[in-house]
Design a protein around this motif. Structure first.
Motif, mmCIF file in Angstrom:
data_model
loop_
_atom_site.group_PDB
_atom_site.id
_atom_site.type_symbol
_atom_site.label_atom_id
_atom_site.label_comp_id
_atom_site.label_asym_id
_atom_site.label_seq_id
_atom_site.Cartn_x
_atom_site.Cartn_y
_atom_site.Cartn_z
ATOM 1 N N ASN A 152 0.828 -1.198 0.000
ATOM 2 C CA ASN A 152 0.000 0.000 0.000
ATOM 3 C C ASN A 152 0.867 1.255 0.000
ATOM 4 O OD1 ASN A 152 -2.508 -1.507 0.325
ATOM 5 N ND2 ASN A 152 -1.781 -1.914 2.403
ATOM 6 N N MET A 153 0.675 2.065 -1.020
ATOM 7 C CA MET A 153 1.392 3.329 -1.122
ATOM 8 C C MET A 153 0.551 4.454 -0.526
ATOM 9 S SD MET A 153 3.146 3.390 -4.904
ATOM 10 C CE MET A 153 4.717 2.566 -5.205
ATOM 11 N N GLY A 154 1.217 5.474 -0.004
ATOM 12 C CA GLY A 154 0.523 6.662 0.444
ATOM 13 C C GLY A 154 0.327 7.627 -0.706
ATOM 14 N N PHE A 155 -0.907 8.033 -0.940
ATOM 15 C CA PHE A 155 -1.222 8.882 -2.093
ATOM 16 C C PHE A 155 -1.652 10.271 -1.623
ATOM 17 C CE2 PHE A 155 -1.228 4.845 -4.164
ATOM 18 C CZ PHE A 155 -0.926 5.102 -5.488
ATOM 19 N N ASP A 156 -1.356 11.260 -2.465
ATOM 20 C CA ASP A 156 -1.736 12.646 -2.213
ATOM 21 C C ASP A 156 -3.140 12.888 -2.758
ATOM 22 O OD1 ASP A 156 -1.771 15.699 -3.205
ATOM 23 O OD2 ASP A 156 -0.459 15.501 -1.462
ATOM 24 N N ASN A 157 -3.990 13.494 -1.961
ATOM 25 C CA ASN A 157 -5.378 13.722 -2.385
ATOM 26 C C ASN A 157 -5.480 14.682 -3.557
ATOM 27 O OD1 ASN A 157 -6.435 12.048 -0.409
ATOM 28 N ND2 ASN A 157 -6.531 13.689 1.108
ATOM 29 N N ALA A 158 -4.603 15.674 -3.595
ATOM 30 C CA ALA A 158 -4.698 16.706 -4.634
ATOM 31 C C ALA A 158 -4.114 16.229 -5.958
ATOM 32 C CB ALA A 158 -3.991 17.970 -4.154
ATOM 33 N N THR A 159 -2.906 15.686 -5.922
ATOM 34 C CA THR A 159 -2.222 15.308 -7.164
ATOM 35 C C THR A 159 -2.554 13.898 -7.626
ATOM 36 O OG1 THR A 159 -0.289 14.515 -5.946
ATOM 37 C CG2 THR A 159 -0.335 16.850 -6.550
ATOM 38 N N ARG A 160 -3.117 13.092 -6.711
ATOM 39 C CA ARG A 160 -3.435 11.685 -7.002
ATOM 40 C C ARG A 160 -2.182 10.889 -7.321
ATOM 41 N NH1 ARG A 160 -7.819 10.845 -4.627
ATOM 42 N NH2 ARG A 160 -8.000 8.908 -5.814
ATOM 43 N N LYS A 161 -1.038 11.348 -6.840
ATOM 44 C CA LYS A 161 0.222 10.629 -7.016
ATOM 45 C C LYS A 161 0.696 10.138 -5.654
ATOM 46 C CE LYS A 161 1.706 13.310 -11.060
ATOM 47 N NZ LYS A 161 2.779 14.180 -11.623
ATOM 48 N N HIS A 162 1.515 9.101 -5.698
ATOM 49 C CA HIS A 162 1.988 8.576 -4.419
ATOM 50 C C HIS A 162 3.016 9.516 -3.802
ATOM 51 C CE1 HIS A 162 5.999 7.235 -5.732
ATOM 52 N NE2 HIS A 162 5.441 6.762 -6.836
ATOM 53 N N LYS A 163 3.181 9.405 -2.512
ATOM 54 C CA LYS A 163 4.031 10.324 -1.755
ATOM 55 C C LYS A 163 5.470 9.841 -1.604
ATOM 56 C CE LYS A 163 0.139 11.949 1.049
ATOM 57 N NZ LYS A 163 -0.398 12.117 2.419
ATOM 58 N N GLY A 164 5.792 8.758 -2.270
ATOM 59 C CA GLY A 164 7.176 8.295 -2.223
ATOM 60 C C GLY A 164 7.460 7.253 -1.154
ATOM 61 N N TYR A 165 6.422 6.696 -0.555
ATOM 62 C CA TYR A 165 6.642 5.649 0.437
ATOM 63 C C TYR A 165 5.509 4.638 0.353
ATOM 64 C CZ TYR A 165 2.981 7.748 3.315
ATOM 65 O OH TYR A 165 1.782 8.225 3.773
ATOM 66 N N ALA A 166 5.736 3.479 0.962
ATOM 67 C CA ALA A 166 4.741 2.403 0.960
ATOM 68 C C ALA A 166 4.993 1.494 2.149
ATOM 69 C CB ALA A 166 4.794 1.602 -0.341
ATOM 70 N N PHE A 167 3.980 0.705 2.476
ATOM 71 C CA PHE A 167 4.096 -0.329 3.499
ATOM 72 C C PHE A 167 3.811 -1.680 2.832
ATOM 73 C CE2 PHE A 167 3.197 3.446 5.983
ATOM 74 C CZ PHE A 167 4.113 3.334 7.020
ATOM 75 N N VAL A 168 4.746 -2.591 3.005
ATOM 76 C CA VAL A 168 4.632 -3.921 2.406
ATOM 77 C C VAL A 168 4.437 -4.935 3.522
ATOM 78 C CG1 VAL A 168 5.757 -5.674 0.981
ATOM 79 C CG2 VAL A 168 6.094 -3.243 0.471
ATOM 80 N N GLU A 169 3.420 -5.759 3.389
ATOM 81 C CA GLU A 169 3.129 -6.774 4.396
ATOM 82 C C GLU A 169 3.348 -8.158 3.804
ATOM 83 O OE1 GLU A 169 -0.631 -8.497 7.051
ATOM 84 O OE2 GLU A 169 -0.777 -6.530 6.058
ATOM 85 N N PHE A 170 4.201 -8.926 4.459
ATOM 86 C CA PHE A 170 4.486 -10.290 4.029
ATOM 87 C C PHE A 170 3.640 -11.273 4.824
ATOM 88 C CE2 PHE A 170 8.293 -8.040 2.740
ATOM 89 C CZ PHE A 170 8.614 -8.618 1.529
ATOM 90 N N GLU A 171 3.639 -12.499 4.338
ATOM 91 C CA GLU A 171 2.921 -13.545 5.060
ATOM 92 C C GLU A 171 3.713 -14.048 6.251
ATOM 93 O OE1 GLU A 171 1.096 -17.966 4.114
ATOM 94 O OE2 GLU A 171 1.204 -16.476 2.510
ATOM 95 N N LEU A 172 5.038 -13.981 6.162
ATOM 96 C CA LEU A 172 5.899 -14.475 7.223
ATOM 97 C C LEU A 172 6.848 -13.383 7.701
ATOM 98 C CD1 LEU A 172 6.878 -17.990 5.797
ATOM 99 C CD2 LEU A 172 5.213 -17.496 7.583
ATOM 100 N N ALA A 173 7.149 -13.429 8.999
ATOM 101 C CA ALA A 173 8.086 -12.456 9.556
ATOM 102 C C ALA A 173 9.490 -12.658 9.005
ATOM 103 C CB ALA A 173 8.090 -12.584 11.082
ATOM 104 N N GLU A 174 9.861 -13.900 8.705
ATOM 105 C CA GLU A 174 11.194 -14.168 8.153
ATOM 106 C C GLU A 174 11.377 -13.501 6.794
ATOM 107 O OE1 GLU A 174 10.520 -17.098 11.288
ATOM 108 O OE2 GLU A 174 9.312 -16.372 9.613
ATOM 109 N N ALA A 175 10.311 -13.466 5.994
ATOM 110 C CA ALA A 175 10.398 -12.813 4.680
ATOM 111 C C ALA A 175 10.636 -11.315 4.839
ATOM 112 C CB ALA A 175 9.120 -13.074 3.892
ATOM 113 N N ALA A 176 9.963 -10.701 5.814
ATOM 114 C CA ALA A 176 10.156 -9.270 6.046
ATOM 115 C C ALA A 176 11.581 -8.977 6.498
ATOM 116 C CB ALA A 176 9.157 -8.785 7.097
ATOM 117 N N THR A 177 12.132 -9.811 7.364
ATOM 118 C CA THR A 177 13.500 -9.605 7.843
ATOM 119 C C THR A 177 14.503 -9.717 6.701
ATOM 120 O OG1 THR A 177 12.877 -10.501 9.995
ATOM 121 C CG2 THR A 177 15.224 -10.416 9.479
ATOM 122 N N LEU A 178 14.338 -10.718 5.857
ATOM 123 C CA LEU A 178 15.231 -10.866 4.705
ATOM 124 C C LEU A 178 15.091 -9.696 3.734
ATOM 125 C CD1 LEU A 178 15.215 -14.643 3.654
ATOM 126 C CD2 LEU A 178 17.148 -13.264 4.427
#
Length: 423
Positions: A152-178
């Motif tokens: 999920n990316m953070g989007f700007d309401n006015a420009t409808r473009k992303h703000k340059g960051y995102a949050f990625v959720e994995f199924e496993l904690a080991e995948a996130a650490t790697l």
């Protein structure tokens, strides 16, 4: 009545002087004694019963009734004891049931806490994303470390473009650490990604610490990006070169029989074997795919979370849009960014206190962070609320400091909380 010695009776007759003589007052059944010199004589009256005798509450009961009392008291005592035993038994059962409910409740609470801790360990923050990079591109880049549940990316309401960051959720904690170790600094779209844990993970977190401590008791290795045609037997034959294996298990795909999902766990009999396998096999090209190998941070008793259910295309798209809208509802910024105040050469120790004192005129200042870069200096001022930050931004923009025109802007709260000060 008391008599007086050497006196006349009420009839007027005289009485001879005798210390032991008796005399009357004219009333029957009343006798006066005249004693020797000393204390005054005492009169004693006697009475005759003329009516019926009525028994009162204190009269003597028959002997038969008195014999029944012990028997009644014994029966009552047995009844009291029987009631007390029944009450004690009921309370004991209630206490045991209460203990069982408390134990079950504590187990449920602990299970929820562990699930929340695993969820936190499975999420990562990705910053410094180029403008032309999409969520699909990020998902594909991070998919090699394990199954990505959401991006999920953070989007700007006015420009409808992303703000340059995102949050990625994995199924496993080991995948996130790697992924944090492998993708931090990775270049996509001409920019180096900044990958780290989200800032909302409290440190220390006792539940996370407990999971990691339990995981360290096992010599387990997490393996991802396994070629789909590679079998467990073949994977075992490769990794058993580093030591005796306790188990080798690839996560099966529940939708396709006989096919694995590209990741799994290998457990060695000694921790030294696990360390050697990680050092040698991480990034190894096996069947045209580079293996991702790292230490398992969770114990094997924590089950692998179920794969995401196969949603229809319309439902999946609707979920993605809802998540995007939630990301767009960003918290109001409380951080003021001041630029062009000083150069790196002019930076001194008084700048922080001067900025804090000036900005305190517009609201409560929590802290001031100065970021020195190669050719510029950024000053971040965190306020207690967004109103103070907005008032300071309006007042500070265009002002001069040391002969330089200050540029003031509100900084994205999500980036600030994620620790990203480079945007």
């Amino acid at each position: 009545m008391f008599g007086r010695p050497n006196s006349h009776s009420m009839s007027g007759q005289s009485s001879p002087s005798n210390s032991n003589s008796a005399w009357t007052d004219g009333r029957p059944d009343t006798i006066f004694f005249e004693s020797a010199p000393g204390p005054a004589p005492v009169s004693m009256a006697t009475y005759e019963q003329t009516g019926d005798l009525t028994e009162g509450s204190g009269h003597q009961r028959p002997l038969m009734a008195l014999c029944i009392i012990p028997e009644l008291q014994s029966r009552r005592c047995e009844d009291y004891v029987r009631r007390a035993k029944r009450f004690a038994k009921e309370q004991s059962v209630k206490f045991i049931m209460h203990q069982m409910q408390e134990k079950h409740h504590r187990a449920q609470v602990q299970q929820v806490k562990r699930a929340q801790a695993l969820l936190l360990l499975s999420r990562i923050y990705v910053g410094s994303i180029a403008a032309d990079v999409t969520e699909e591109m990020l998902t594909a880049a991070f998919q090699t470390y394990g199954t990505v549940k959401a991006c999920n990316m953070g989007f700007d309401n006015a420009t409808r473009k992303h703000k340059g960051y995102a949050f990625v959720e994995f199924e496993l904690a080991e995948a996130a650490t790697l992924a944090i170790d492998g993708m931090n600094g990775y270049t996509i779209g001409g920019r180096n990604l900044k990958v780290s844990r989200p800032s909302n993970i409290s440190n220390p977190n006792p539940v996370i610490d407990e999971l990691v401590r339990e995981g360290s008791l096992y010599s387990r290795v997490y393996v991802a990006n396994v070629h789909p045609q590679l079998t467990e037997f073949e994977l075992r034959s490769v990794f058993e070169a580093f030591g005796s294996l306790v188990s080798c298990k690839l996560e099966p795909d529940p939708t396709v029989p006989g096919v694995h999902r590209g990741f799994g766990f290998i457990e060695y009999s000694t921790p030294e074997s696990a360390i050697e396998a990680i050092s040698a096999m991480h990034g190894f090209d096996l069947g045209g795919q580079l293996l991702k190998v790292g230490r398992a941070i969770t114990p094997p008793v924590v089950p692998v979370s179920a794969p995401p259910s196969a949603l229809p295309a319309a439902a999946a798209e609707a979920r993605r849009l809802v998540m995007r809208k939630l990301m767009m509802r960003a918290a109001p910024p409380r951080v003021l960014l001041l630029r062009n105040m000083v150069t790196p050469q002019d930076l001194d120790e008084d700048l922080e206190s001067e900025v804090s004192a000036e900005c305190a005129k517009f609201g409560s200042v929590q802290r001031v962070v100065i970021l020195e870069q190669a050719d510029s200096v950024r000053v971040f001022v965190e306020f207690e609320d967004s109103a103070g930050a907005e008032a300071a931004c309006r007042a500070m923009a265009g002002r001069f400091f040391g002969g330089r025109e200050v540029r003031a802007d509100l900084y994205e709260q999500e980036l600030w909380e994620a620790g990203d000060l480079t945007q």
